[in-house]
Design an enzyme around this catalytic site. Structure first.
Site, PDB file in Angstrom:
ATOM      1  N   GLU A  89       0.833  -1.211   0.000  1.00  0.00           N
ATOM      2  CA  GLU A  89       0.000   0.000   0.000  1.00  0.00           C
ATOM      3  C   GLU A  89       0.862   1.254   0.000  1.00  0.00           C
ATOM      4  OE1 GLU A  89      -3.045  -0.004  -0.535  1.00  0.00           O
ATOM      5  OE2 GLU A  89      -3.882  -1.916   0.124  1.00  0.00           O
ATOM      6  N   ASP A 235      -4.497  -9.682  -8.655  1.00  0.00           N
ATOM      7  CA  ASP A 235      -4.903  -8.733  -9.701  1.00  0.00           C
ATOM      8  C   ASP A 235      -3.768  -7.900 -10.298  1.00  0.00           C
ATOM      9  OD1 ASP A 235      -4.657  -7.511  -7.244  1.00  0.00           O
ATOM     10  OD2 ASP A 235      -6.530  -6.386  -7.337  1.00  0.00           O
ATOM     11  N   GLU A 329     -18.639  -6.134  -2.634  1.00  0.00           N
ATOM     12  CA  GLU A 329     -17.248  -6.572  -2.468  1.00  0.00           C
ATOM     13  C   GLU A 329     -17.056  -7.983  -3.007  1.00  0.00           C
ATOM     14  OE1 GLU A 329     -13.652  -4.980  -0.451  1.00  0.00           O
ATOM     15  OE2 GLU A 329     -15.018  -4.621  -2.095  1.00  0.00           O
ATOM     16  N   GLU A 347     -12.297   0.346  -9.590  1.00  0.00           N
ATOM     17  CA  GLU A 347     -11.880  -0.513 -10.702  1.00  0.00           C
ATOM     18  C   GLU A 347     -12.901  -0.579 -11.827  1.00  0.00           C
ATOM     19  OE1 GLU A 347      -9.233  -1.316  -7.437  1.00  0.00           O
ATOM     20  OE2 GLU A 347     -11.428  -1.294  -7.518  1.00  0.00           O
ATOM     21  N   THR A 433      -1.393   1.184 -10.834  1.00  0.00           N
ATOM     22  CA  THR A 433      -2.602   0.543 -10.302  1.00  0.00           C
ATOM     23  C   THR A 433      -3.374   1.477  -9.388  1.00  0.00           C
ATOM     24  OG1 THR A 433      -3.414  -1.516  -9.312  1.00  0.00           O
ATOM     25  CG2 THR A 433      -1.541  -0.451  -8.220  1.00  0.00           C
TER      26      THR A 433
END
EC number: 3.2.1.-
Length: 844
Positions: A89, A235, A329, A347, A433
């Site tokens: 993160e 992902d 989710e 996304e 991302t």
């Protein structure tokens, strides 16, 4: 674009905190708010949201605000905090945010603005990169998942370095930021470490399926979780392989991506679905639900040039979004909610933007409008935008992650913006991302290239090198619409390819023949236990088809989750207190509550009334004795229909309450967990009366009392009440001389003992018959030395047939009452009281 809010909200309410809490209008500071577990690993006391949104301000042409924000970052933000953060993160949000901000500042400086800027953000980025580097000090080169910004890893003061596992995306989503940092600064160290991690993941792929697992041991390289998909945990690993090729121009990354992509399309892609599989057995599905993070994949397919499956999967996601207002989710293969949260993830908006850029189909502008309208209708609150706690109810969570402003705003703005609205050409940049902008010119920057692994040569014979011209690919304008139509129809029916949806756990009834047949077809067998519960066992090989076996797996998982949820939501026990003569409140039966109807804990007086057996006894149809049930508490037998249905029938007849009695002979609260009655899957707000549940043994006590005395009055409440609270002075006098103290009454053996008059035999049943756990004991009021009387002891779950009840008067003493002394009985009582108090502590 005018629909977008003018302010990014955070500076007014949250600065310098990491995140905004939009419901309470204050900043979230780690350590000052209750811990949210791993979610808080993104917070490092470095003004996360401010850094993460720097290039968003620049893209929105908010030049003055961007310059002001850069100055704040440079002067106020500290990176040497003694705090443990997520490497993943921190890399994508903070390091990426600093690099994206630096790119924008350089662009503005070249155009004659921000001439004061001297690469301050880049210097901070290098400082942060050096603080992350200790995490890569492993034999494999895979980074530890967490690092202490001040102390690194492994030392005792770091409070990290003991982890053994990391997710594939966590280790494989470093290359863009680290390579950009190396090329901006000329220091190859960062890029080298990121490449080493990617090389190791590539070496550890499953060689037959060419898939990677979700979690890997950072020391041994063993796969800890062998399920593989394109969603959570994996992902951005795939995303960064393709984007690393685009940014850095290294063919090796393209070859690896294409190899993985071929396997994804072979095993995981089942248009329009993307389902996880096992890496060693890729034809075997690993789960029957999808998570919202896979919504980025259609956008990645656009970059790859594979438009058709991108259109199909995106349409499926859009229909699920329209069905629930937001993308849950996680959702099942028949498009129902699996996990109901929605933390404002971007996304889906990202894929919508890329599809519109590739096709220029105005349909995707309508999709964007839907996203925007739902955000403003359901998520917008006075201080910002609040995450959805449950998309089904529209409830909010006091949370607004930094990626909402860093990504969601950026992609929505780009979707609707005209070319003249943009301050620079976004085609010159690649999005990370986290949607940070890194210039493609970095591909020509000086940096030592990692050697190609031995034996690996790029075979491009099967892959296209240029993005497709969609007008040539789809010459018929109706073609995309023809792709979307069957998907829309499938989602509307809630289950693709089937005439009806499969059996849901919340709808299941063990005595419904149709449900039992559906279970059989899914390979699920049902076993009845002696205590009235049922046990489910699945044998997938006994299912009628592979699809039915998959439905069975989902059903079993739903059952486990439903059971777990009900245990978490466990309500405290309730009391059924018999208050009519000759009991006068001395008999209390522990009852299970219902998850619907009147909440007795919020009633100061409870519900009092005479009991009557409903006809039919099961309460599954309109009552034939409704005129008798009216104004009374109906007794019902368990089984044959849902509890909520029983409640509705007695309520329609005018009942003021209901008691459901277990039909499984011998069941007791001594031996079985307290039963909590669930609803029927529909809205139960129409049920307003209280409904309680008694096991067979306790229910039989009430039925025998009704048989013996015909008119039996009870009090339904959250706990046993003092007799003085319930009886009028006249009623109290009718009791006559009270029973000698203490008066033990074995009510499980009829006829029921009556100890309310002096004419009765004063020999205590306790002296002639031992009291067992299967009996209900009653006790006149007494108080121990500490002043704690039995009224302070609440019935605990599983103690239903052994409950002390205060009756509001001093015990009468008669020396001839029993061979057992009062002092001895008092000692026994105090021992029991201590036991109850300890059990209550254990319950808590």
């Amino acid at each position: 674009c005018k629909i977008l809010p003018r302010s990014l909200c955070c500076s007014d309410h949250a600065y310098p905190a990491d995140e905004l809490m939009p419901l309470t209008c204050r900043g979230r500071v780690r350590g000052l708010e209750p811990s949210r577990g791993d979610v808080d690993d993104a917070l490092g006391k470095f003004s996360l949201t401010l850094i993460d949104t720097l290039d968003t301000l620049a893209l929105l042409n908010k030049t003055a605000e961007f310059e002001k924000a850069v100055r704040r970052v440079v002067t106020d933000v500290r990176l040497d905090n003694d705090i443990v953060v997520s490497v993943f993160e921190t890399n994508i949000r903070v390091l990426g945010g600093l690099l994206g901000g630096h790119s924008m500042a350089v662009m503005l400086k070249e155009s004659g603005r921000m001439l004061w800027y001297q690469d301050e953000l880049l210097h901070m980025a290098k400082d942060l990169g050096l603080r992350l580097l200790p995490a890569f000090n492993t034999s494999s080169g895979l980074p530890y998942p967490r690092v202490n910004l001040r102390f690194g890893v492994r030392g005792p003061e770091t409070r990290t370095g003991t982890e053994t596992d990391t997710c594939t995306a966590c280790a494989g989503t470093i290359i863009l930021e680290f390579a950009a940092l190396s090329r901006f600064t000329g220091d190859p160290t960062f890029e080298a470490h990121a490449r080493r991690a990617l090389d190791f993941l590539w070496e550890k792929r499953q060689r037959n399926s060419n898939l990677v697992g979700t979690t890997i041991n950072i020391h041994s390289g063993e796969w800890v979780r062998r399920d593989s998909g394109v969603g959570a945990g994996i992902d951005s690993y795939y995303e960064y392989l393709l984007k690393a090729y685009i940014l850095l121009g290294d063919d090796q990354f393209l070859q690896r991506f294409n190899t993985h992509y071929a396997s994804i399309m072979k095993y995981i892609s089942q248009p329009p679905l993307l389902l996880d599989v096992h890496i060693h057995k890729p034809l075997l599905p690993a789960r029957t639900w999808m998570d919202s993070l896979l919504a980025f994949f259609p956008g990645l397919q656009v970059l790859k040039g594979d438009i058709r499956p991108a259109i199909e999967t995106h349409e499926m996601l859009y229909q699920v979004t329209k069905k629930h207002n937001f993308l849950p989710e996680a959702f099942t293969t028949d498009f129902r909610v699996h996990w109901a949260q929605h933390p404002l993830r971007p996304e889906f908006a990202e894929s919508t933007y890329f599809l519109y850029k590739a096709t220029r189909d105005p349909y995707y502008l309508e999709v964007g409008r839907t996203i925007l309208e739902n955000l403003n209708r359901f998520a917008r609150v006075p201080c910002g935008f609040a995450a959805m706690k449950d998309v089904r109810t529209g409830s909010h969570e006091d949370r607004m992650d930094s990626f909402f402003l860093a990504e969601m705003f950026k992609y929505l703005f780009l979707l609707f913006a005209e070319e003249e609205d943009l301050p620079f050409n976004v085609e010159d940049y690649i999005f990370t991302t986290e949607a940070h902008l890194l210039p493609l010119s970095l591909s020509t920057a000086s940096n030592s290239q990692a050697p190609t692994l031995a034996g690996e040569e790029l075979d491009d014979s099967n892959f296209e090198w240029t993005c497709p011209n969609t007008r040539l690919l789809f010459p018929d304008p109706a073609f995309p619409r023809n792709l979307r139509e069957p998907i829309r129809s499938a989602v509307d029916k809630s289950y693709p390819g089937m005439g009806r949806p499969p059996l849901r756990a919340q709808d299941f009834m063990a005595n419904n023949p149709e449900h039992l047949e559906l279970l059989r077809r899914m390979g699920v067998s049902l076993i009845h236990l002696k205590d009235g519960r049922v046990q489910l066992v699945q044998h997938a090989t006994q299912a009628v088809s592979a699809v039915a076996a998959e439905d069975g797996m989902r059903f079993m998982q739903e059952m486990m989750e439903l059971s777990s949820q009900q245990q978490k939501e466990q309500l405290p026990p309730r009391a059924v207190q018999i208050i009519s003569p000759p009991f006068f409140g001395r008999v209390v039966l522990t009852a299970g509550p219902a998850q619907f109807g009147m909440d007795l804990s919020k009633s100061s007086s409870g519900v009092r009334g005479f009991v009557t057996i409903a006809e039919p006894y099961n309460g599954c149809s309109v009552l034939s004795n409704g005129e008798i049930v009216a104004g009374r508490i109906a007794l019902l037998q368990r089984g044959q229909c849902m509890f909520a249905e029983k409640a509705r029938h007695i309520q329609k007849a005018g009942a003021i309450g209901g008691i459901v009695i277990d039909d499984n002979e011998g069941s007791s609260s001594d031996t079985a967990p307290l039963f909590q009655m669930a609803g029927d899957g529909r809205n139960t707000d129409d049920v307003t009366l209280p409904l309680l549940f008694l096991f067979h043994k306790e229910g039989n006590i009430l039925l025998e009392a009704l048989k013996e005395y015909r008119e039996v009055e009870v009090l339904l409440s959250d706990k046993a009440r003092d007799r003085g609270e319930m009886l009028s002075e006249t009623e109290y006098e009718k009791m006559g001389k009270p029973c000698r103290a203490p008066c033990w009454m074995a009510v499980s053996t009829p006829p029921l003992w009556d100890c309310s008059t002096e004419e009765k035999d004063h020999t205590s049943p306790a002296s002639s018959e031992p009291v067992h756990q299967s009996q209900v004991t009653i006790q006149e009021q007494t108080t121990d030395d500490s002043g704690v009387g039995p009224e302070s002891v609440q019935p605990a779950e599983g103690l239903g047939s052994y409950v002390p009840v205060a009756v509001g008067e001093e015990p009468a003493v008669d020396g001839d009452h029993s061979s057992q002394s009062v002092d001895s009985l008092m000692a026994d009582w105090e021992e029991d009281l201590e036991a109850f108090k300890q059990m209550e502590k254990d319950e808590l």
